[in-house]
Structures are given as structure tokens and as C-alpha cells.
Design a protein around this motif. Sequence first.
Motif, PDB file in Angstrom:
ATOM      1  N   GLU A 296       0.826  -1.213   0.000  1.00  0.00           N
ATOM      2  CA  GLU A 296       0.000   0.000   0.000  1.00  0.00           C
ATOM      3  C   GLU A 296       0.855   1.256   0.000  1.00  0.00           C
ATOM      4  OE1 GLU A 296      -3.714   2.006   2.504  1.00  0.00           O
ATOM      5  OE2 GLU A 296      -2.729   0.193   3.228  1.00  0.00           O
ATOM      6  N   VAL A 299       2.172   1.596  -3.580  1.00  0.00           N
ATOM      7  CA  VAL A 299       1.143   1.993  -4.549  1.00  0.00           C
ATOM      8  C   VAL A 299       0.768   3.456  -4.366  1.00  0.00           C
ATOM      9  CG1 VAL A 299      -1.241   1.597  -5.256  1.00  0.00           C
ATOM     10  CG2 VAL A 299       0.269  -0.350  -4.834  1.00  0.00           C
ATOM     11  N   ARG A 300       0.651   3.893  -3.105  1.00  0.00           N
ATOM     12  CA  ARG A 300       0.362   5.312  -2.866  1.00  0.00           C
ATOM     13  C   ARG A 300       1.499   6.195  -3.347  1.00  0.00           C
ATOM     14  NH1 ARG A 300      -3.537   7.221   0.781  1.00  0.00           N
ATOM     15  NH2 ARG A 300      -5.033   5.631   1.410  1.00  0.00           N
ATOM     16  N   SER A 303       1.127   6.906  -6.971  1.00  0.00           N
ATOM     17  CA  SER A 303      -0.053   7.641  -7.415  1.00  0.00           C
ATOM     18  C   SER A 303       0.348   9.018  -7.933  1.00  0.00           C
ATOM     19  CB  SER A 303      -1.039   7.790  -6.256  1.00  0.00           C
ATOM     20  OG  SER A 303      -0.474   8.577  -5.217  1.00  0.00           O
ATOM     21  N   PRO A 304      -0.407   9.580  -8.869  1.00  0.00           N
ATOM     22  CA  PRO A 304      -0.054  10.906  -9.433  1.00  0.00           C
ATOM     23  C   PRO A 304      -0.024  12.010  -8.380  1.00  0.00           C
ATOM     24  CG  PRO A 304      -1.680   9.792 -10.808  1.00  0.00           C
ATOM     25  CD  PRO A 304      -1.560   8.978  -9.563  1.00  0.00           C
ATOM     26  N   ASN A 307       3.540  10.786  -6.328  1.00  0.00           N
ATOM     27  CA  ASN A 307       4.626  10.676  -7.320  1.00  0.00           C
ATOM     28  C   ASN A 307       5.997  10.597  -6.640  1.00  0.00           C
ATOM     29  OD1 ASN A 307       5.832  10.478  -9.810  1.00  0.00           O
ATOM     30  ND2 ASN A 307       5.833  12.702 -10.186  1.00  0.00           N
ATOM     31  N   GLN A 362       0.172  -5.721  -7.373  1.00  0.00           N
ATOM     32  CA  GLN A 362      -0.303  -4.337  -7.417  1.00  0.00           C
ATOM     33  C   GLN A 362       0.816  -3.370  -7.786  1.00  0.00           C
ATOM     34  OE1 GLN A 362      -3.052  -2.916  -4.356  1.00  0.00           O
ATOM     35  NE2 GLN A 362      -3.167  -4.996  -3.531  1.00  0.00           N
ATOM     36  N   ASN A 366       0.797  -0.906 -11.137  1.00  0.00           N
ATOM     37  CA  ASN A 366       0.858   0.555 -11.013  1.00  0.00           C
ATOM     38  C   ASN A 366       2.201   1.146 -11.425  1.00  0.00           C
ATOM     39  OD1 ASN A 366      -1.715   1.638  -9.344  1.00  0.00           O
ATOM     40  ND2 ASN A 366      -1.186  -0.422  -8.644  1.00  0.00           N
ATOM     41  N   SER A 367       3.190   0.313 -11.715  1.00  0.00           N
ATOM     42  CA  SER A 367       4.521   0.826 -12.044  1.00  0.00           C
ATOM     43  C   SER A 367       4.775   0.953 -13.537  1.00  0.00           C
ATOM     44  CB  SER A 367       5.593  -0.092 -11.436  1.00  0.00           C
ATOM     45  OG  SER A 367       5.543  -1.382 -12.028  1.00  0.00           O
TER      46      SER A 367
END
Length: 429
Positions: A296, A299-300, A303-304, A307, A362, A366-367
Motif C-alpha cells: 500500500e 502503490v500510494r 499515485s499521481p 509521485n 499491485q 501501477n509501475s
Amino acid sequence: MLTHLNNLWQRLRASLWLVPSVMCLAAFGLALLADKLDRIYHVSGDGRWPKWLIYQGDLEGARTLLSSVAGSMITVAGTTFSITMVVLQLASSQFGPRLLTNFMRDTGNQFVLGTFVSTFLYCLLALGNGGGISGEPPAVSATLGLLLAVLSVFVFIYFIHHVSSTIRAEHVVQMVAFGSVNAIKRLTSPSEQDVDQDFSLDDALSGHEIHVRALRSGYLQAIDEQGLSDTASSLDGVFKVHFRPGKFITANDCLATLFTSQAKNKNSDDYSGYFIIGHCRTDEQDPEYGISQLVEVAVRALSPGINDPHTAISCIDWLNSGLKEIANQPLKSDYCCDEEGELRLVRCNSDFAGLLNTAYDQIRQNSIASPAVAIHLAEALADLYQVTESETRRGSVHHQAQLILTAAKQSQWLESDLEDLENRYQRLN
């Protein structure tokens, strides 16, 4: 029973009130002791006590000192609590709300808050003592109050340093990773009753069936496997567990099935106490939850809105460290026997492939928009592949790397970035 006690201890550790409450009780005892010492001091005379160590003012001065310390400590405690709440809010928004337990479990924060509150309580109680003798100043009580005030100053300095360190991304990642790695290691600690051989389950899982059903909905937090095994041994039966810790359970779900030849126990429902169900997951018997916390954070970070690829890369390094430690270690067996070698428990365990997918699925998904992170993930998988000896586990690692390469080719990557990724992928062949 031990599983229930350990789960209760984990909950208490995550409570912000535990240490401050204990310290307040200690302050209450210290105030009673100071009152006794005040009586001894006035009866024996001040000649036997070093004057440089004991308060030498009058009654009004002692009361002013204690009231000033009490007022200032409760103000500082309120300020400390406010700062802690701001830190928790920042951690929740940046790293995820599930990481709040790690901050609340921090012994440093609990000790700081407990110091200020217990000092306030001590001074309040000392004001009511009155020195033990009417008209005499509470010299010992005032001295201890002054010493606690000086100690609180240093504790406040420590708190400023501590709270500024705990919100650093590196500290958060390391803190979560430590718990995750320990949870993963517990999967490689089989007991003497664990066996790897295959049993004839058709013969073992026969007889009367007793279904152990959940009494309420929630997450399965822990299972008392020793209790299940002992019960099955006493009934000459076998427990088959249908869920592993971390799964969400709905009320009336069948948690386990007891196969036994003793028909008189067919309608028994006394076995649900071996399963702990709560409102949230814990990492005591659920290594995937510890991994998910680290995922988590990564992944956060990708996030845009945040970043922060460096934090994501750090999470990958820690995840890879934990997986490399168990890459060639046997995991806990699905079968547990008693001392006579009879099968008593069939578990529902996590396997290496499941842990690998939990760690990297995940992050991989997301990468793709961040080539630097995707390339580092492929490099981490290549390192894990090199140290892994089992062909089955190697296949799982290779599959993850192949998914990264496939997704990158379908995205609009620069040729140089795609070439770097392919170079990492070649190390898995």
C-alpha cells in the motif's frame, strides 16, 4: 488459550492508552510514597537529610511549585496529543489508514504522553497531601515534583526529535517491513508435529462430520491450531480448516470440519472459540497482511498525487529481502500430527506463489507508468530468481517478470527504457 492471550496482547500494544495508564498508576503510588516520606522527614528533622537535595521553601512556595508544574504539564500534554493527531492524520493520508496501528503501537509516543499526564496527576495528588503534618511544607513531594518537571523537559525534547523522525518515508517503510519480514519468517517455522508426506485424505476425513461455524462476520485473525489438534486427538478425529487467517468470514460460514467416529459429539458447537474473528486484519498469523501494508505504501507513492518513486523502490527492496529469506526454506506443512503420528489437523496455508503475487501484483500494475520503478522491480525479481533453487518457485518469479515485460511492450516506453527492462529480464533465462 495462548493464541487468545497473544491476540489480546497485540491489541493492547496497539492501544494508545496502555502505557500512559500504567504510568498514571505509578504516579499514584509515587504520591503515596512521597506523603510517607514527608512524614518521616518532619518527624526525624531536616538535619539527617541533605539540604541541597530536599526542597527548603515554605508551605505556600511548595504549593505554588506543585500547582505550576501541574498546570504546565497538562498544557504540554494537550499540545503533545495535538501534534500526535496531526502526525497520524498525515500518515493516514500519505501512507494509508491501515498503517495507523504501527504509529499507535509506537512505545515512544505512549511514553511521552504518559510522562506528562502522570506528572500532572502526581502534582495534583501531592497538593492534597499537605506534607503529612498540618502547617509543614511537603518538602519531599515538592522535590519529586520538581525532578519530574525537569525530566519532562528532556522528554519533550525527545518527542520533538522522535515525531519528526517517525513521519520520514524511510522510517515508515522500515517499520512496516520489519513486521512483514517477521510475519513471513513465521511461515518457515514448522513444529515437530508438521509433516510433508501425503495422507490418504479419503480415509482420514471420514466418519461423522461436525461443522464449526462462525458466530459473527469479520476477518479471521488467528487460529488456535494447538487447541484444535489436542481436541481432535481426544476425539480420535481430524480437523480440516477451510480458511486461513486474513480471510473475511461471514456469519454462519463453515470455518472447519471435524471428522470423528464419536457420534455423541455430532451436534457440538463448542469449537468456534478456537477461531478469533475481529473487525480488521492482523499480521500475527497473516503474513499477507504485513506484505499488503508495504504494498500500500508503494502503490500510494506511485499515485499521481504523491509521485514518489524512491519510496516505491525502497518498498520493493524490503519485500524482496523478505522473499529471499524464504526462497529456499520449507514452509509450514498443511498437515499436523499428534505425538503418535496420527493426522489431526489439515491447515489452509499460504504458499510461496501466493506471497509473491501479494507482494508484486499491485506494484507491477501501477509501475508501468513509471519505468524506473518497473525496471527496478524486474531487477529485484532477477535477484530473487538467482537465489531460488526450486524450479516451481522459479517459475512463479519468471511469470511475474514476464508480465512486466508484456505490459511494458504494450505501453509507450522509450526504446532505451525497454532495452534496460529486457536486459533485466534476460537474467531470468
